[in-house]
Design a protein around this motif. Structure first.
Motif, PDB file in Angstrom:
ATOM      1  N   SER A  13       0.821  -1.222   0.000  1.00 11.06           N
ATOM      2  CA  SER A  13       0.000   0.000   0.000  1.00 11.06           C
ATOM      3  C   SER A  13       0.849   1.263   0.000  1.00 11.06           C
ATOM      4  O   SER A  13       0.374   2.332  -0.387  1.00 11.06           O
ATOM      5  N   LYS A  14       2.114   1.175   0.407  1.00  4.23           N
ATOM      6  CA  LYS A  14       2.997   2.341   0.441  1.00  4.23           C
ATOM      7  C   LYS A  14       3.322   2.835  -0.967  1.00  4.23           C
ATOM      8  O   LYS A  14       3.780   3.959  -1.144  1.00  4.23           O
ATOM      9  N   PRO A  17      -1.610   5.122  -4.320  1.00  2.80           N
ATOM     10  CA  PRO A  17      -2.303   6.295  -3.760  1.00  2.80           C
ATOM     11  C   PRO A  17      -3.127   5.929  -2.529  1.00  2.80           C
ATOM     12  O   PRO A  17      -3.672   4.819  -2.431  1.00  2.80           O
ATOM     13  N   GLU A  18      -3.239   6.857  -1.610  1.00  2.00           N
ATOM     14  CA  GLU A  18      -3.916   6.584  -0.340  1.00  2.00           C
ATOM     15  C   GLU A  18      -5.392   6.278  -0.522  1.00  2.00           C
ATOM     16  O   GLU A  18      -5.968   5.508   0.248  1.00  2.00           O
ATOM     17  N   TYR A  19      -6.033   6.894  -1.518  1.00  2.00           N
ATOM     18  CA  TYR A  19      -7.472   6.707  -1.656  1.00  2.00           C
ATOM     19  C   TYR A  19      -7.833   5.269  -2.005  1.00  2.00           C
ATOM     20  O   TYR A  19      -8.944   4.805  -1.720  1.00  2.00           O
ATOM     21  N   VAL A  21      -6.501   2.631  -0.692  1.00  2.00           N
ATOM     22  CA  VAL A  21      -6.511   1.844   0.548  1.00  2.00           C
ATOM     23  C   VAL A  21      -7.837   1.984   1.285  1.00  2.00           C
ATOM     24  O   VAL A  21      -8.240   1.110   2.065  1.00  2.00           O
ATOM     25  N   LYS A  22      -8.527   3.066   1.034  1.00  2.00           N
ATOM     26  CA  LYS A  22      -9.806   3.301   1.699  1.00  2.00           C
ATOM     27  C   LYS A  22     -10.885   2.341   1.207  1.00  2.00           C
ATOM     28  O   LYS A  22     -11.892   2.155   1.876  1.00  2.00           O
ATOM     29  N   SER A  27      -8.269  -2.872  -0.261  1.00  2.00           N
ATOM     30  CA  SER A  27      -7.383  -2.947   0.915  1.00  2.00           C
ATOM     31  C   SER A  27      -7.130  -4.391   1.327  1.00  2.00           C
ATOM     32  O   SER A  27      -6.010  -4.766   1.674  1.00  2.00           O
TER      33      SER A  27
END
Length: 213
Positions: A13-14, A17-19, A21-22, A27
């Motif tokens: 996940s690193k 993009p963060e979105y 993972v949501k 995820s």
């Protein structure tokens, strides 16, 4: 030596993009993929460690077999590595500490001591009697690693703990020494002799003469 393999735990996940993972489905997929990559990373790191004596674990037996060293899985990995390194590098790496650990692999109580005798070009090995597990392997191991110009001697020792209880009766006395004269003499002076007598029995003697008709 294995710096090209990542040390940290894999987390895919690193790199996204963060979105993303949501999203719960995405995820969960990333988590499963990360765990799979982590298992591969750990296996590769462990495999790479076997190629180096300093970090080898499962491959220590292969190293020992290749070098003609007795395989003893009861030893600590550290001691097995030291034996392998000593064999590879030669006798220059042999120290008193190493010899002590080596000897104790064949001593049941593990309390053998190695003394350095530089003036005699020798070492002396002290151990408790009855503790040697295999004399043949012990001699072989010593001769394998000890420098050719150094001799060795095995010496049995016995160490015991004892309590000695003593009791005593103290008496005071004086010693008196009396010196005698060496010119002593004995003499008898004239005197009167007194005699005391007592009659304890008296009798008369009668003579009788006769004949036979």
């Amino acid at each position: 030596m294995n710096s090209f393999i990542r040390k940290g735990k894999v987390d895919l996940s690193k790199y996204l993009p963060e979105y993303l993972v949501k999203d719960s489905i995405f995820s969960a997929m990333l988590k499963a993929e990360s765990q799979g990559h982590e298992l591969q990373r750990a296996d590769m790191e462990k495999l790479l460690e076997q190629f180096f004596v300093e970090t080898a674990t499962d491959a220590l037996e292969n190293w020992e077999t290749f070098l003609g060293i007795d395989v003893n899985k009861n030893l600590r990995n550290e001691d097995r590595r030291n034996r392998i390194l000593a064999k590879i590098k030669g006798t220059q790496t042999v120290t008193i500490n190493f010899m002590t650990r080596l000897v104790n692999t064949y001593i049941a109580d593990g309390k053998a001591e190695v003394a350095d005798l530089p003036k005699d070009y020798a070492i002396k090995i002290y151990y408790h009697g009855g503790q040697v597990t295999d004399y043949g392997k012990l001699h072989h191991a010593i001769k394998t690693y000890i420098p050719a110009h150094i001799g060795y001697k095995l010496s049995t020792i016995t160490r015991v703990k004892r309590q000695l209880h003593c009791s005593a009766r103290i008496r005071e006395h004086n010693v008196i020494k009396i010196k005698t004269r060496t010119d002593a003499s004995t003499s008898v002076q004239p005197g009167t002799l007194h005699v005391k007598m007592k009659i304890i029995h008296s009798y008369s003697q009668i003579k009788i003469r006769g004949g036979i008709n």
